[in-house]
Structures are given as structure tokens and as C-alpha cells.
Design an enzyme around this catalytic site. Structure first.
Site, PDB file in Angstrom:
ATOM      1  N   HIS A  70       6.466   8.160 103.890  1.00 37.53           N
ATOM      2  CA  HIS A  70       7.707   7.399 103.796  1.00 37.53           C
ATOM      3  C   HIS A  70       8.085   7.256 102.333  1.00 37.53           C
ATOM      4  CE1 HIS A  70       8.638   5.922 107.891  1.00 37.53           C
ATOM      5  NE2 HIS A  70       7.332   5.939 108.090  1.00 37.53           N
ATOM      6  N   ASP A  75      11.328   2.470 102.516  1.00 36.10           N
ATOM      7  CA  ASP A  75      10.940   2.237 103.910  1.00 36.10           C
ATOM      8  C   ASP A  75       9.897   1.133 104.018  1.00 36.10           C
ATOM      9  OD1 ASP A  75      12.531   4.441 104.166  1.00 36.10           O
ATOM     10  OD2 ASP A  75      10.885   5.854 104.430  1.00 36.10           O
ATOM     11  N   HIS A  78       4.834   2.105 111.042  1.00 36.20           N
ATOM     12  CA  HIS A  78       3.460   1.683 110.786  1.00 36.20           C
ATOM     13  C   HIS A  78       3.422   0.291 110.171  1.00 36.20           C
ATOM     14  CE1 HIS A  78       2.610   5.855 111.623  1.00 36.20           C
ATOM     15  NE2 HIS A  78       1.314   5.699 111.378  1.00 36.20           N
TER      16      HIS A  78
END
Length: 307
Positions: free
Chosen positions: A232, A236, A191
Site C-alpha cells: 500500500h 492508505d 489489513h
């Protein structure tokens, strides 16, 4: 009665004239972009195909995922957990960023202020995405961490995928469920790859300063929402911040500069025709300068080594 209908008639004539101008503009821009697409379609196709390869790699790592205790994370300590009922906040913001960018990338078809060609813009975007996704695949296959998301935790039936019965079960990614409920593809956030690439692209080729500032605020909010939704770990998101920015900088230095159309002086021709024209101008300029220097030498105006 005729006088009363005159304003309405004038309005209809005005809208009809403007609609015809818009239609001509869309047709002209479509014609130019189709020519560019015919020349550059292999790059676009390769970038789109790799989006499937990236999804396939994320699907494959889910078969290897083993649920376990959630790792200690500073972001989890600082940001309150949204919970399953509010975890969609991050996906909603991501969808706003994603579709807003896609719509903006096609605005040259309608608006007069054109700063780029849509085909060339998407080639740059896909190049950045592919490089980032290659690095991401290498990283999350190197170390498979227990996922912090709710469906990846111990006791969840979605945390582990059963052994596939055929290769087709793996190749059919089960989109979008297989993407939304994946586990194991953690470092680094996909994302954040899309979000940062899109925002960096708009900051460079967009024109509205207020929207640029708002876009960066949305990136920061997206980063916090991803961690707060426990999709996450903080690492990350942190790794995505510096990796994606470095990749975009690298790709920008390697790809040729896009022609700026904001001045209105760019002719509506594919890039190869423009490159040929620019090369002819450069050769003529060099020839002219060479003739000028020779003319000076013949007239004795050049003083270096000729005294």
C-alpha cells in the site's frame, strides 16, 4: 507397590476432577452463547455476508485497474523496500494478530475470568468492520490508483484481469488467490481495518495491560511493514488510522453497553432476560420513590410551595 502408585493415582484423580469442571464450564457457556446466537444471529449473518460483498468489490475494482508508474510516496523514501522474497513479513504479522484475536474472543468458554459474551463481542466487531469496509469501497472506487505491489506493476501478468466471460467468474472471488493478488483496492488498507478494530476491541474488553501495550506496538509494526512491502501507499495506512478509530468511537456510542461479567454477579441468561429484569427493578425503584414523596407530602414534610 501400592504406596508408589498413590501419587500417580492422586494425579489422575485431580486431572479427572479438573477436566470435569472444565467440561461443565464449556457446556454452560455454550448453552448461554447458543441462546444469544438464536436471538442475534441475523446481525452476525449480515456481517459475515458483507465480508463476501467486500471481497466482491475488491475483485471488481481489479478489472478496472490500470498499471502505471508508482506514485511518489514519503513512506517509500523512508522505509527500505523488503523485496518480493521478504514481503511475507507483513502477512505473517497480520496472521498472528488475526488468529490471536479470534482465539481470545472464545476464551470465556474456558477461563473463569469472563468479561464479555462472545456473540455480543463479534456483533460489535462486525459492525465496525462493515462500516469501515463501506467507506473503503466508496473510496477506492472513487479514484483507482496504480498499485505499488509487485504483481500490480507494469509488465506483470497479474496487474490486469482479463474481461470476465461470465458473471460467475466475478462472483467466485477465487479465494484466497483473488484476495492476495488483488490490485486497485488501495485507499484505505483492509489489513489496517482488521488490525485496528481487533486491537481497539482488545484494549477495551481485555484485561492484560502488557498485552495491550504489545498489541499497539504490533499495530505500528504492521503499518510500517505494509509500506515496506509496497503493498500500500503511506496514505492508505494513514487514512486507515484515523478513519477506523473514528468509526469504532462512533459505533461504540451507538451500540448498547455490553454487560461486564468480571464481577461474577451476572446471571447466565440471554440479554433480553437481563433487560427485562433491569426494567422491572427501575419501575419498582421509581414506584418506591414516588410513594416516599407522597408520604412526605401527606405528612407535611415537603416545604416547597406548601407553606
Amino acid at each position: 507397590m501400592i504406596l508408589e502408585s498413590t501419587p500417580l493415582l492422586s494425579m489422575m484423580v485431580y486431572f479427572g476432577r479438573e477436566a470435569s469442571k472444565l467440561w461443565r464450564k464449556v457446556c454452560m457457556e455454550t448453552f448461554v452463547e447458543i441462546q444469544l446466537l438464536a436471538e442475534k444471529w441475523k446481525f452476525l449473518l449480515a456481517g459475515l455476508v458483507f465480508q463476501y460483498v467486500h471481497g466482491l468489490a475488491a475483485r471488481g475494482v481489479h478489472y478496472l485497474h490500470q498499471p502505471g508508474p508508482i506514485l511518489q510516496d514519503l513512506g517509500f523514501m523512508v522505509l527500505p523496500e523488503l523485496g518480493m522474497e521478504r514481503s511475507y513479513f507483513s502477512e505473517t504479522l497480520f496472521s498472528v494478530i488475526f488468529f490471536s484475536f479470534v482465539l481470545w474472543s472464545f476464551h470465556p468458554f474456558i477461563y473463569q475470568s469472563k468479561r464479555f459474551y462472545t456473540v455480543l463481542l463479534w456483533i460489535r466487531v462486525l459492525a465496525c468492520l462493515v462500516v469501515c469496509q463501506i467507506l473503503r469501497i466508496i473510496t477506492f472506487y472513487s479514484t483507482i490508483l496504480p498499485g505499488p505491489n509487485y504483481h500490480c506493476r507494469e509488465g506483470s501478468p497479474l496487474a490486469m484481469l482479463p474481461h470476465p466471460e461470465s458473471i460467475f467468474e466475478v462472483l467466485l472471488i477465487n479465494f484466497p488467490r483473488g484476495i492476495l493478488y488483488g490490485c486497485g483496492d488501495l485507499i484505505f488498507s483492509s489489513h489496517m481495518i482488521f488490525t485496528l478494530v481487533f486491537v481497539r476491541t482488545y484494549v477495551r474488553f481485555g484485561s492484560n495491560r502488557l498485552i495491550k501495550m504489545l498489541a499497539w506496538l504490533m499495530v505500528i509494526a504492521q503499518s510500517m511493514l505494509i509500506v515496506a512491502a509496497r503493498k500500500h501507499y503511506s496514505v492508505d495506512v494513514v487514512v486507515a488510522w484515523y478513519t477506523v478509530n473514528l468509526v469504532v468511537f462512533f459505533v461504540d456510542t451507538k451500540l448498547p453497553e455490553m454487560p461486564d461479567r468480571s464481577g461474577g454477579s451476572q446471571s447466565l441468561l440471554p440479554l433480553n432476560f437481563k433487560e427485562k429484569e433491569s426494567k422491572v427493578r427501575e419501575e419498582n425503584h421509581k414506584l418506591f420513590n414516588g410513594n416516599s414523596d407522597n408520604h412526605k407530602l401527606l405528612n407535611g414534610n415537603h416545604t416547597d410551595d406548601w407553606v
